[in-house]
Scaffold this motif. Structure first.
Motif, PDB file in Angstrom:
ATOM      1  N   THR B 111       0.832  -1.092   0.140  1.00  0.00           N
ATOM      2  CA  THR B 111      -0.168  -0.024   0.010  1.00  0.00           C
ATOM      3  C   THR B 111       1.521   1.146  -0.213  1.00  0.00           C
ATOM      4  O   THR B 111       0.469   2.362  -0.935  1.00  0.00           O
ATOM      5  CB  THR B 111      -1.109  -0.031   1.249  1.00  0.00           C
ATOM      6  OG1 THR B 111      -0.497  -0.132   1.948  1.00  0.00           O
ATOM      7  CG2 THR B 111      -1.702  -0.836   1.381  1.00  0.00           C
ATOM      8  N   ARG B 139      -6.699 -10.923   3.608  1.00  0.00           N
ATOM      9  CA  ARG B 139      -7.604  -9.446   4.123  1.00  0.00           C
ATOM     10  C   ARG B 139      -8.003  -8.349   3.380  1.00  0.00           C
ATOM     11  O   ARG B 139      -8.826  -8.184   3.590  1.00  0.00           O
ATOM     12  CB  ARG B 139      -6.501  -9.552   5.718  1.00  0.00           C
ATOM     13  CG  ARG B 139      -7.370  -8.111   6.650  1.00  0.00           C
ATOM     14  CD  ARG B 139      -6.966  -7.699   7.354  1.00  0.00           C
ATOM     15  NE  ARG B 139      -5.548  -6.904   7.020  1.00  0.00           N
ATOM     16  CZ  ARG B 139      -6.437  -5.557   6.641  1.00  0.00           C
ATOM     17  NH1 ARG B 139      -7.481  -5.404   7.052  1.00  0.00           N
ATOM     18  NH2 ARG B 139      -4.797  -5.168   6.439  1.00  0.00           N
ATOM     19  N   ARG B 140      -6.713  -8.274   2.736  1.00  0.00           N
ATOM     20  CA  ARG B 140      -6.559  -7.469   1.730  1.00  0.00           C
ATOM     21  C   ARG B 140      -6.613  -8.188   0.310  1.00  0.00           C
ATOM     22  O   ARG B 140      -6.298  -9.059  -0.184  1.00  0.00           O
ATOM     23  CB  ARG B 140      -4.505  -6.470   1.456  1.00  0.00           C
ATOM     24  CG  ARG B 140      -4.764  -6.389  -0.058  1.00  0.00           C
ATOM     25  CD  ARG B 140      -3.672  -5.387  -0.004  1.00  0.00           C
ATOM     26  NE  ARG B 140      -3.507  -4.444  -0.583  1.00  0.00           N
ATOM     27  CZ  ARG B 140      -3.988  -2.856   0.067  1.00  0.00           C
ATOM     28  NH1 ARG B 140      -4.342  -2.562   1.041  1.00  0.00           N
ATOM     29  NH2 ARG B 140      -3.483  -1.920  -1.365  1.00  0.00           N
ATOM     30  N   LEU B 141      -7.833  -7.219  -0.235  1.00  0.00           N
ATOM     31  CA  LEU B 141      -8.702  -7.914  -1.346  1.00  0.00           C
ATOM     32  C   LEU B 141      -8.159  -7.104  -2.028  1.00  0.00           C
ATOM     33  O   LEU B 141      -7.466  -6.276  -2.378  1.00  0.00           O
ATOM     34  CB  LEU B 141     -10.246  -7.406  -1.486  1.00  0.00           C
ATOM     35  CG  LEU B 141     -10.335  -8.591  -0.147  1.00  0.00           C
ATOM     36  CD1 LEU B 141     -11.818  -8.149   0.389  1.00  0.00           C
ATOM     37  CD2 LEU B 141     -11.061 -10.186  -0.531  1.00  0.00           C
ATOM     38  N   PRO B 142      -8.617  -7.456  -4.149  1.00  0.00           N
ATOM     39  CA  PRO B 142      -8.151  -7.195  -4.634  1.00  0.00           C
ATOM     40  C   PRO B 142      -8.080  -5.496  -4.847  1.00  0.00           C
ATOM     41  O   PRO B 142      -9.269  -4.792  -5.529  1.00  0.00           O
ATOM     42  CB  PRO B 142      -8.443  -7.453  -5.795  1.00  0.00           C
ATOM     43  CG  PRO B 142      -9.616  -8.335  -5.506  1.00  0.00           C
ATOM     44  CD  PRO B 142      -9.492  -8.402  -4.223  1.00  0.00           C
ATOM     45  N   ILE B 143      -6.887  -4.440  -4.767  1.00  0.00           N
ATOM     46  CA  ILE B 143      -7.383  -3.128  -5.282  1.00  0.00           C
ATOM     47  C   ILE B 143      -6.321  -2.874  -5.317  1.00  0.00           C
ATOM     48  O   ILE B 143      -5.612  -1.452  -5.096  1.00  0.00           O
ATOM     49  CB  ILE B 143      -7.409  -1.850  -4.276  1.00  0.00           C
ATOM     50  CG1 ILE B 143      -6.991  -2.267  -2.838  1.00  0.00           C
ATOM     51  CG2 ILE B 143      -9.121  -2.560  -3.356  1.00  0.00           C
ATOM     52  CD1 ILE B 143      -6.210  -1.124  -1.442  1.00  0.00           C
ATOM     53  N   ALA B 144      -5.560  -3.643  -6.492  1.00  0.00           N
ATOM     54  CA  ALA B 144      -4.338  -3.181  -7.272  1.00  0.00           C
ATOM     55  C   ALA B 144      -4.840  -1.551  -8.672  1.00  0.00           C
ATOM     56  O   ALA B 144      -5.767  -1.934  -9.028  1.00  0.00           O
ATOM     57  CB  ALA B 144      -4.569  -4.148  -8.158  1.00  0.00           C
ATOM     58  N   PRO B 145      -4.150  -1.032  -8.245  1.00  0.00           N
ATOM     59  CA  PRO B 145      -5.091   0.665  -9.193  1.00  0.00           C
ATOM     60  C   PRO B 145      -4.933   0.264 -10.396  1.00  0.00           C
ATOM     61  O   PRO B 145      -6.286   0.780 -10.707  1.00  0.00           O
ATOM     62  CB  PRO B 145      -3.494   1.504  -8.795  1.00  0.00           C
ATOM     63  CG  PRO B 145      -3.000   1.249  -7.827  1.00  0.00           C
ATOM     64  CD  PRO B 145      -2.913  -0.507  -7.418  1.00  0.00           C
ATOM     65  N   ALA B 166     -11.820  -7.705 -10.985  1.00  0.00           N
ATOM     66  CA  ALA B 166     -11.242  -7.688 -10.433  1.00  0.00           C
ATOM     67  C   ALA B 166     -11.797  -9.306  -9.387  1.00  0.00           C
ATOM     68  O   ALA B 166     -10.560 -10.424  -8.754  1.00  0.00           O
ATOM     69  CB  ALA B 166     -11.750  -7.494  -8.984  1.00  0.00           C
TER      70      ALA B 166
END
Ligand SMILES: [Zn+2]
Lengths: 186, 269
Positions: B111, B139-145, B166
């Motif tokens: 991040t 926990r961290r879901l796909p939020i790649a820019p 996604a």
């Protein structure tokens, strides 16, 4: 401030909903852009600054502990960005042709202009904006947060990490300083 | 009351938050002191000017600019810088491959852009999980820019596309039960050098013709989702160009065996 909506969007964004991020930007971009504009005055810089703030939101959203505190977190992040950008621009001499930046000189009058004429020539809000932008960062911040962003003393105290009493006295000093810069134009 | 003291109370006075006693003393002072009375009038005028400032409408390209910045400075470029720094035409020892993948995956998971890559290389466990198609970080879901820049050529609605992207797998091919969120990180990185625009278009058409989902991230960065079983065909397509693959194992048709769908990032140089 639409706290609940923001918290929901933050939750959705953390769960991978990209559109939620776009909606968060839509929700806050006016506030953040105007905050940045108040800080650095120049529109292109303000846009760039606001964009950088949201890029950081995107990248660091996991650092936000409590979704309901998104607003305060965003403002803290925004203030840090504004301060850094201001320092950087200042070092580059970005404000050097603006005598407003100097606390002692008062408003920037073109040669031979009387305050009255200048006042007529320039529009009031531009003068006020320039005067705000010309304040020292600590003064500018409380004016921007309280009088332009209309945040409560509690919120400002949380964002700046200062006791409420200190926020109030800083605000009073900042308003007096602003008055001294603008009083020739009243 | 001193004049300076009187003026420190102006904000409280304006906010109407003065105590009875203070209010009394201040109003008394203002009635008797012309200087402070004038200061107070000016204070009120300025305050109303400031409060009446209209906020400016942000420029229309503020959000697109954010997307562009995310793409530009984003994880992809960083990952690619690493890919490029290694020469993939040489065979890379297995350990080095794992290290590189660890770096890439680390970057794709980060991040904060500020953390040094060195801190990321100590996560081989995650990598082996990745190569078996498991969830990298629950926990961290796909939020790649990059996901935000997805543009498809299959004409589906934008939301569906984002959702399907996604999920990594194309909508039509995803098994109904597979709702496991997956990190959107490419399994394969492809660098195609010395390719003209026309050949790029031809390659894209070929990909679409194979019914693989194609997403345009930037002008020269594309994502392709293809069934693992068709990896051999993908190699065949690439074989017509000057290309490099990462990781090295991706050059074999059975790479990613066990996964239904593979994601390849293609960069044109
Ligand atoms: Zn007095």
């Amino acid at each position: 401030m639409p706290y609940q909506e923001a918290a929901q969007l933050v939750r959705a964004f953390r769960q991978g909903d990209q559109q939620a991020f776009n909606r968060l930007v839509a929700l806050y971009q006016r506030k953040i852009y105007n905050l940045a504009l108040g800080y650095v005055k120049q529109e292109d810089e303000a846009k760039d600054l606001a964009q950088d703030i949201f890029v950081t939101v995107f990248r660091q959203i996991d650092k936000l502990k409590d979704e309901s505190k998104f607003g305060a977190w965003l403002y803290q992040l925004a203030m840090n960005h504004c301060r850094n950008r201001y320092q950087k621009l200042r070092r580059r001499g970005f404000f050097s042709n603006q005598s407003l930046d100097d606390t002692e000189t008062g408003l920037n009058l073109s040669s031979g202009a009387t305050p009255e004429k200048e006042y007529e020539r320039q529009n009031t809000s531009r003068l006020v904006r320039e005067a705000i932008a010309s304040l020292a960062p600590a003064e500018k911040e409380v004016i921007l947060l309280r009088d332009l962003q209309e945040l409560s003393y509690e919120e400002i105290s949380e964002i700046l990490g200062l006791p409420m009493g200190t926020v109030k006295s800083k605000l009073n000093r900042a308003r007096l300083a602003l008055k001294n810069r603008l009083k020739h134009f009243l | 009351m001193q004049c300076t003291e009187a003026q420190t109370l102006f904000t409280d006075f304006a906010d109407n938050t003065l105590g009875r006693e203070e209010l009394h003393v201040l109003t008394d002072h203002l009635l008797g002191c012309q200087t402070c009375a004038k200061e107070w009038r000016e204070f009120q005028q300025i305050l109303s000017l400031v409060r009446n400032l209209e906020t400016q409408t942000p420029p229309a390209d503020l959000l697109p600019g954010i997307h562009a910045k995310l793409a530009q400075r984003g994880i992809f470029d960083r990952a690619w810088a690493l890919v490029k720094s290694l020469n993939f035409s040489l065979s890379i020892p297995a350990a080095a491959t794992i290290f590189t993948l660890a770096m890439l995956a680390g970057f794709l998971l980060k991040t904060s852009p500020l953390e040094p890559p060195a801190a990321l290389s100590s996560r081989p466990a995650r990598i082996s999980a990745k190569s078996h198609g498991e969830v990298l970080t629950p926990r961290r879901l796909p939020i790649a820019p990059n996901t935000m820049f997805a543009v498809s050529h299959d004409g589906g609605s934008r939301n569906e596309l984002l959702a399907s992207l996604a999920q990594t797998a194309p909508t039509t091919r995803r098994p109904a039960a597979d709702h496991t969120p997956r990190l959107l990180s490419p399994d394969i990185h492809v660098l195609i050098e010395k390719i003209d625009h026309e050949s790029q278009v031809v390659l894209c058409r070929e990909i679409v013709r194979h019914n693989w989902q194609l997403h345009r991230i930037t002008a020269n960065l594309f994502l392709v989702h293809l069934p693992q079983a068709e990896l051999g065909n993908f190699h065949e397509l690439l074989g017509r160009h000057h290309y490099a693959l990462a990781p090295a194992a991706a050059a074999e048709a059975r790479f990613g065996y066990g996964k239904t769908v593979l994601t390849a990032a293609i960069r044109f140089e």
